[in-house]
Design a protein around this motif. Sequence first.
Motif, mmCIF file in Angstrom:
data_model
loop_
_atom_site.group_PDB
_atom_site.id
_atom_site.type_symbol
_atom_site.label_atom_id
_atom_site.label_comp_id
_atom_site.label_asym_id
_atom_site.label_seq_id
_atom_site.Cartn_x
_atom_site.Cartn_y
_atom_site.Cartn_z
ATOM 1 N N PHE A 45 3.369 -0.178 -155.764
ATOM 2 C CA PHE A 45 2.499 -0.226 -154.593
ATOM 3 C C PHE A 45 3.372 -0.374 -153.350
ATOM 4 C CE2 PHE A 45 -1.299 -2.235 -157.015
ATOM 5 C CZ PHE A 45 -1.826 -0.979 -157.272
ATOM 6 N N ALA A 46 3.082 0.442 -152.329
ATOM 7 C CA ALA A 46 3.683 0.264 -151.010
ATOM 8 C C ALA A 46 2.758 -0.671 -150.236
ATOM 9 C CB ALA A 46 3.811 1.608 -150.296
ATOM 10 N N LEU A 47 3.186 -1.908 -150.041
ATOM 11 C CA LEU A 47 2.326 -2.942 -149.471
ATOM 12 C C LEU A 47 2.288 -2.837 -147.948
ATOM 13 C CD1 LEU A 47 3.400 -5.975 -151.691
ATOM 14 C CD2 LEU A 47 1.456 -4.425 -152.019
ATOM 15 N N ASN A 48 1.201 -2.241 -147.438
ATOM 16 C CA ASN A 48 1.025 -2.108 -145.992
ATOM 17 C C ASN A 48 0.616 -3.450 -145.403
ATOM 18 O OD1 ASN A 48 -1.207 -1.789 -143.742
ATOM 19 N ND2 ASN A 48 0.180 -0.058 -143.512
ATOM 20 N N MET A 87 6.860 12.530 -149.945
ATOM 21 C CA MET A 87 5.775 13.470 -149.658
ATOM 22 C C MET A 87 4.431 12.758 -149.789
ATOM 23 S SD MET A 87 5.375 17.166 -151.504
ATOM 24 C CE MET A 87 4.045 18.330 -151.189
ATOM 25 N N PRO A 88 3.537 12.926 -148.815
ATOM 26 C CA PRO A 88 2.233 12.262 -148.879
ATOM 27 C C PRO A 88 1.208 13.094 -149.655
ATOM 28 C CG PRO A 88 2.416 13.398 -146.793
ATOM 29 C CD PRO A 88 3.707 13.669 -147.539
ATOM 30 N N PHE A 132 4.356 6.356 -155.582
ATOM 31 C CA PHE A 132 3.851 5.086 -155.077
ATOM 32 C C PHE A 132 2.416 5.263 -154.590
ATOM 33 C CE2 PHE A 132 8.413 5.419 -153.525
ATOM 34 C CZ PHE A 132 8.948 4.811 -154.651
ATOM 35 N N ALA A 133 1.716 4.150 -154.424
ATOM 36 C CA ALA A 133 0.380 4.171 -153.840
ATOM 37 C C ALA A 133 0.330 3.193 -152.676
ATOM 38 C CB ALA A 133 -0.675 3.813 -154.882
ATOM 39 N N ILE A 185 0.900 8.140 -152.516
ATOM 40 C CA ILE A 185 -0.526 8.426 -152.477
ATOM 41 C C ILE A 185 -1.170 7.590 -151.378
ATOM 42 C CG2 ILE A 185 -2.693 8.271 -153.757
ATOM 43 C CD1 ILE A 185 -0.954 8.493 -156.339
ATOM 44 N N ILE A 186 -1.915 8.232 -150.528
ATOM 45 C CA ILE A 186 -2.650 7.565 -149.453
ATOM 46 C C ILE A 186 -4.139 7.702 -149.764
ATOM 47 C CG2 ILE A 186 -3.042 7.445 -146.966
ATOM 48 C CD1 ILE A 186 -0.465 9.092 -146.591
#
Length: 464
Positions: A55-58, A197-198, A24-25, A239-240
């Motif tokens: 996408f991880a929607l922050n 895992m980041p 994911f991003a 992914i950050i």
Amino acid sequence: MTLLRIFILLLSWCGGQAQAKAVFAHFMVGNSAKYSNHDWKHDIQLALKAHIDAFALNMAHNTILNESLEKAFDIAEDLDFKLFFSFDYAANGSWPKQDTIDLMNQYKDHPAYYKHHSKPFLSTFEGATSHDWPEIKNRTDTFFIPDWSSIGPEAAANNSYVDGLFSWDAWPAGPTEMNTSADEAYRYALQGRPYMMPVSPWFYTNLPGFDKNWVWRGDNLWHDRWQQVISFQPEFVEIISWNDYGESHYIGPLRQKAFEAFEQGDAPFNYADNMPHDGWRTFLPFVIDQYKNPNSTIHIPKENVVSWYRLHPVSVCTTNGTTGNSKTQGQIEYQPSQLLEDRIMYSALLRTPANVTVTIGKDTVPGSWDGVPTDGRGIYHGSVPFTSKLGKVKVAITRGKKEVASITGNPITSTCPRKEKGVQNYNAWVGTSGADCTMFMSKGLGIFSFGVIIFTLLQELDLF
């Protein structure tokens, strides 16, 4: 080769597209306020090309952009891409419980919402002190994998309603290289539950309006961390980040309409402007496919090189108060010059060994490889110092007298971004020699991927 053998190969390649593991991003929804349908479509197409699954929607409370979410989910559905919510409980404080429940229930059954074992995926940025999560999880029937790094893996894992954990520990502390000790602690604490895992390429932020002004060591991080992912084999990777320009770890495209953080955070200058990071996506299809299928056959349709570096020697410009590490993160602070090296980093995806040279201005120096794939096929990585050398940068990969791939990058200069104050930009400039290198498409068989299969079959049949 028999037709049965061909059929089995095709089945293995096509069947391999359904993966238990996923990448994911982290996507800052707050930066999408001015997004058009085209912007969403372009970002999602780029993510698909990079083999990113969702996408991880922050989302921070009181910054939800309903119109933007509607666009995102509709376009994601059209493109067969996935999205899920990562509720931010740090930026504007905790979410009201009912708001979290209502938004989850509004979107959890959407065709584009990411699911794990048929349950909608739910994550967070912090929120460990909230007592609402058991009820939220129960009333939304979610697969819950929060980031509660502030309390550590053991305390976070002690909550029975947690299905897994996401760590925000993606950067080394101090003048050291990143290792997997934090990941090991999460795996031990989770006792078999999934771990996310980041992975991050960089971190520099100078937003005094948000009480943020520090840099962490990046340098070789993007290369090293993916090698650790392939070895560690977590259930998920995040992914950050895709578009957090204010923290300089974006891998998505630069969008002028999404630079509001620099104004809102009282940045001394826009340190993302003209500093593309798209090159960091070049080898993502390759490393993501390796992570998902570590024993698969490596196919390299095109050899490429990626390079990244800062545009100014670390001692030339003033720090503007930027520290190496941050006391606000419970860390020992250093001078940035103690953490960051004046080096040009490069990674190359090669079929066979090759040489690397780096030219800075009029000076050309032979490079070397610090990381070499075990069988000679894969990603090579290294760096050279630039220290006092100034001028345009060229990284060239050669085999014999033939240039395999090269990058001509922005010059390294002694002219600081803000001449009147001489402020240092600790962000990285990233360049790539060409198109993405893929092994096989993880989201269906595109024309290119089908061509790869046919090419490989022809090789098997000795017809090519």
